[in-house]
Design a protein around this motif. Structure first.
Motif, PDB file in Angstrom:
ATOM      1  N   GLN A  34     -12.512  -8.201  -9.980  1.00  0.00           N
ATOM      2  CA  GLN A  34     -12.867  -9.615 -10.032  1.00  0.00           C
ATOM      3  C   GLN A  34     -12.524 -10.334  -8.728  1.00  0.00           C
ATOM      4  OE1 GLN A  34     -10.713 -10.834 -13.525  1.00  0.00           O
ATOM      5  NE2 GLN A  34     -12.316 -10.117 -14.928  1.00  0.00           N
ATOM      6  N   SER A  35     -11.519  -9.845  -8.021  1.00  0.00           N
ATOM      7  CA  SER A  35     -11.071 -10.491  -6.778  1.00  0.00           C
ATOM      8  C   SER A  35     -11.497  -9.724  -5.534  1.00  0.00           C
ATOM      9  CB  SER A  35      -9.534 -10.599  -6.787  1.00  0.00           C
ATOM     10  OG  SER A  35      -9.087 -11.291  -7.908  1.00  0.00           O
ATOM     11  N   ARG A  36     -12.454  -8.836  -5.663  1.00  0.00           N
ATOM     12  CA  ARG A  36     -12.826  -7.946  -4.559  1.00  0.00           C
ATOM     13  C   ARG A  36     -13.241  -8.698  -3.298  1.00  0.00           C
ATOM     14  NH1 ARG A  36     -16.667  -7.746  -8.462  1.00  0.00           N
ATOM     15  NH2 ARG A  36     -18.797  -8.300  -7.870  1.00  0.00           N
ATOM     16  N   ARG A  37     -13.731  -9.914  -3.449  1.00  0.00           N
ATOM     17  CA  ARG A  37     -14.142 -10.695  -2.266  1.00  0.00           C
ATOM     18  C   ARG A  37     -12.940 -11.162  -1.445  1.00  0.00           C
ATOM     19  NH1 ARG A  37     -19.788 -13.085  -3.540  1.00  0.00           N
ATOM     20  NH2 ARG A  37     -20.253 -11.844  -5.366  1.00  0.00           N
ATOM     21  N   SER A  38     -11.755 -11.171  -2.057  1.00  0.00           N
ATOM     22  CA  SER A  38     -10.566 -11.606  -1.306  1.00  0.00           C
ATOM     23  C   SER A  38      -9.966 -10.486  -0.464  1.00  0.00           C
ATOM     24  CB  SER A  38      -9.508 -12.163  -2.264  1.00  0.00           C
ATOM     25  OG  SER A  38      -8.951 -11.117  -3.042  1.00  0.00           O
ATOM     26  N   PHE A  39     -10.443  -9.255  -0.666  1.00  0.00           N
ATOM     27  CA  PHE A  39      -9.930  -8.135   0.128  1.00  0.00           C
ATOM     28  C   PHE A  39     -10.586  -8.148   1.503  1.00  0.00           C
ATOM     29  CE2 PHE A  39     -10.274  -3.692   1.603  1.00  0.00           C
ATOM     30  CZ  PHE A  39      -8.915  -3.447   1.773  1.00  0.00           C
ATOM     31  N   ARG A  40      -9.748  -8.109   2.524  1.00  0.00           N
ATOM     32  CA  ARG A  40     -10.248  -8.061   3.896  1.00  0.00           C
ATOM     33  C   ARG A  40     -10.638  -6.621   4.236  1.00  0.00           C
ATOM     34  NH1 ARG A  40      -5.130  -9.986   5.024  1.00  0.00           N
ATOM     35  NH2 ARG A  40      -4.959  -8.221   6.423  1.00  0.00           N
ATOM     36  N   PRO A  41     -11.801  -6.410   4.814  1.00  0.00           N
ATOM     37  CA  PRO A  41     -12.243  -5.050   5.140  1.00  0.00           C
ATOM     38  C   PRO A  41     -11.262  -4.303   6.053  1.00  0.00           C
ATOM     39  CG  PRO A  41     -14.065  -6.585   5.390  1.00  0.00           C
ATOM     40  CD  PRO A  41     -12.827  -7.393   5.125  1.00  0.00           C
ATOM     41  N   ASP A  42     -10.536  -5.025   6.889  1.00  0.00           N
ATOM     42  CA  ASP A  42      -9.575  -4.377   7.786  1.00  0.00           C
ATOM     43  C   ASP A  42      -8.177  -4.297   7.167  1.00  0.00           C
ATOM     44  OD1 ASP A  42      -9.185  -7.125   7.843  1.00  0.00           O
ATOM     45  OD2 ASP A  42      -8.454  -7.110   9.913  1.00  0.00           O
ATOM     46  N   GLY A  43      -8.045  -4.706   5.906  1.00  0.00           N
ATOM     47  CA  GLY A  43      -6.740  -4.720   5.241  1.00  0.00           C
ATOM     48  C   GLY A  43      -6.362  -3.360   4.663  1.00  0.00           C
ATOM     49  N   ASN A  44      -5.140  -3.266   4.196  1.00  0.00           N
ATOM     50  CA  ASN A  44      -4.611  -2.049   3.583  1.00  0.00           C
ATOM     51  C   ASN A  44      -4.913  -2.101   2.087  1.00  0.00           C
ATOM     52  OD1 ASN A  44      -2.908  -0.191   2.230  1.00  0.00           O
ATOM     53  ND2 ASN A  44      -1.450  -0.234   3.930  1.00  0.00           N
ATOM     54  N   LEU A  45      -5.834  -1.254   1.630  1.00  0.00           N
ATOM     55  CA  LEU A  45      -6.249  -1.249   0.235  1.00  0.00           C
ATOM     56  C   LEU A  45      -5.085  -0.936  -0.699  1.00  0.00           C
ATOM     57  CD1 LEU A  45      -8.482  -1.453  -1.898  1.00  0.00           C
ATOM     58  CD2 LEU A  45      -8.935   0.998  -1.524  1.00  0.00           C
ATOM     59  N   GLN A  46      -4.254   0.028  -0.318  1.00  0.00           N
ATOM     60  CA  GLN A  46      -3.120   0.405  -1.172  1.00  0.00           C
ATOM     61  C   GLN A  46      -2.167  -0.779  -1.352  1.00  0.00           C
ATOM     62  OE1 GLN A  46      -0.385   3.322   0.413  1.00  0.00           O
ATOM     63  NE2 GLN A  46       0.254   3.948  -1.642  1.00  0.00           N
ATOM     64  N   ALA A  47      -1.823  -1.432  -0.271  1.00  0.00           N
ATOM     65  CA  ALA A  47      -0.910  -2.572  -0.361  1.00  0.00           C
ATOM     66  C   ALA A  47      -1.542  -3.703  -1.174  1.00  0.00           C
ATOM     67  CB  ALA A  47      -0.531  -3.074   1.034  1.00  0.00           C
ATOM     68  N   TRP A  48      -2.827  -3.936  -1.014  1.00  0.00           N
ATOM     69  CA  TRP A  48      -3.528  -4.986  -1.759  1.00  0.00           C
ATOM     70  C   TRP A  48      -3.489  -4.685  -3.251  1.00  0.00           C
ATOM     71  CZ3 TRP A  48      -8.654  -5.195  -4.082  1.00  0.00           C
ATOM     72  CH2 TRP A  48      -9.095  -6.502  -4.368  1.00  0.00           C
ATOM     73  N   LEU A  49      -3.808  -3.439  -3.629  1.00  0.00           N
ATOM     74  CA  LEU A  49      -3.787  -3.056  -5.040  1.00  0.00           C
ATOM     75  C   LEU A  49      -2.370  -3.090  -5.611  1.00  0.00           C
ATOM     76  CD1 LEU A  49      -6.351  -0.114  -4.992  1.00  0.00           C
ATOM     77  CD2 LEU A  49      -6.645  -2.355  -6.081  1.00  0.00           C
ATOM     78  N   MET A  50      -1.401  -2.628  -4.831  1.00  0.00           N
ATOM     79  CA  MET A  50      -0.009  -2.656  -5.303  1.00  0.00           C
ATOM     80  C   MET A  50       0.456  -4.098  -5.507  1.00  0.00           C
ATOM     81  SD  MET A  50       1.237   0.402  -5.692  1.00  0.00           S
ATOM     82  CE  MET A  50       0.940   2.076  -5.190  1.00  0.00           C
ATOM     83  N   GLY A  51       0.018  -4.991  -4.641  1.00  0.00           N
ATOM     84  CA  GLY A  51       0.353  -6.408  -4.795  1.00  0.00           C
ATOM     85  C   GLY A  51      -0.220  -6.991  -6.072  1.00  0.00           C
ATOM     86  N   ILE A  52      -1.469  -6.651  -6.356  1.00  0.00           N
ATOM     87  CA  ILE A  52      -2.086  -7.113  -7.606  1.00  0.00           C
ATOM     88  C   ILE A  52      -1.325  -6.547  -8.791  1.00  0.00           C
ATOM     89  CG2 ILE A  52      -4.151  -6.961  -9.059  1.00  0.00           C
ATOM     90  CD1 ILE A  52      -5.825  -7.004  -6.458  1.00  0.00           C
ATOM     91  N   LEU A  53      -1.014  -5.241  -8.731  1.00  0.00           N
ATOM     92  CA  LEU A  53      -0.289  -4.604  -9.830  1.00  0.00           C
ATOM     93  C   LEU A  53       1.065  -5.279 -10.042  1.00  0.00           C
ATOM     94  CD1 LEU A  53      -0.245  -0.999 -10.858  1.00  0.00           C
ATOM     95  CD2 LEU A  53       1.953  -2.077 -10.537  1.00  0.00           C
ATOM     96  N   HIS A  54       1.768  -5.522  -8.948  1.00  0.00           N
ATOM     97  CA  HIS A  54       3.082  -6.164  -9.054  1.00  0.00           C
ATOM     98  C   HIS A  54       2.963  -7.554  -9.672  1.00  0.00           C
ATOM     99  CE1 HIS A  54       7.282  -6.852  -8.115  1.00  0.00           C
ATOM    100  NE2 HIS A  54       6.916  -8.062  -7.740  1.00  0.00           N
TER     101      HIS A  54
END
Length: 169
Positions: A34-54
């Motif tokens: 649902q928030s996929r548009r907030s992910f920056r293409p140059d960002g760290n996917l693992q850290a982004w997902l872990m942040g959401i999970l946390h």
């Protein structure tokens, strides 16, 4: 998804209950979609997902129903052992038990740094805390594990090397 195993491990580390961990991962993936548009293409996917999970975990923790389930699950997670076949499996169980005794703040930081191999900065970003807080929590977690290791529990069995010498190393 290559990130799924790490998400499951982190969720299990936080919730300490397999079914709750799976629910948390599912909620995380749904939120990420649902928030996929907030992910920056140059960002760290693992850290982004872990942040959401946390963040999903913290939201659940604030809920009274989720807190009741975690309290119930904590009692079921105490492993029972038949006579272990290998010393390694016993040692792993001891380390796991000590890890689960850590406060949630220390356990989550140590999990992200030591198991998921996130950098201190990535861990700080996931948890939304300063990097100094991450460093402090990791240090306190490691110190607490040393304390748990140094103080044998009542009824604990001390291991003795059979067929060798204790001072061989």
């Amino acid at each position: 998804m290559s990130q799924l195993a790490g998400l499951r491990r982190y969720a299990l580390s936080l919730t300490r209950h397999e079914a709750d961990a799976e629910d948390l991962v599912h909620d995380t993936l749904l939120q990420a979609h649902q928030s996929r548009r907030s992910f920056r293409p140059d960002g760290n996917l693992q850290a982004w997902l872990m942040g959401i999970l946390h963040n999903r975990f913290i939201d659940r923790k604030r809920s009274a129903a989720a807190a009741a389930r975690r309290d119930e699950a904590a009692g079921r997670l105490q492993p029972t052992f038949a006579a272990p076949q290998q010393e390694d499996s016993v040692r792993l169980a001891q380390v796991r038990r000590a890890f689960l005794e850590l406060p949630e703040e220390q356990r989550s930081v140590l999990h992200l740094v030591a198991i998921e191999e996130l950098s201190y900065q990535e861990t700080a970003d996931v948890l939304g805390v300063p990097i100094g807080t991450v460093m402090s929590r990791v240090a306190r977690a490691r110190e607490r594990l040393r304390e748990i290791e140094a103080s044998p529990k009542k009824g604990a069995v001390a291991f003795k090397i059979v067929g060798g010498r204790d001072d061989a190393y």
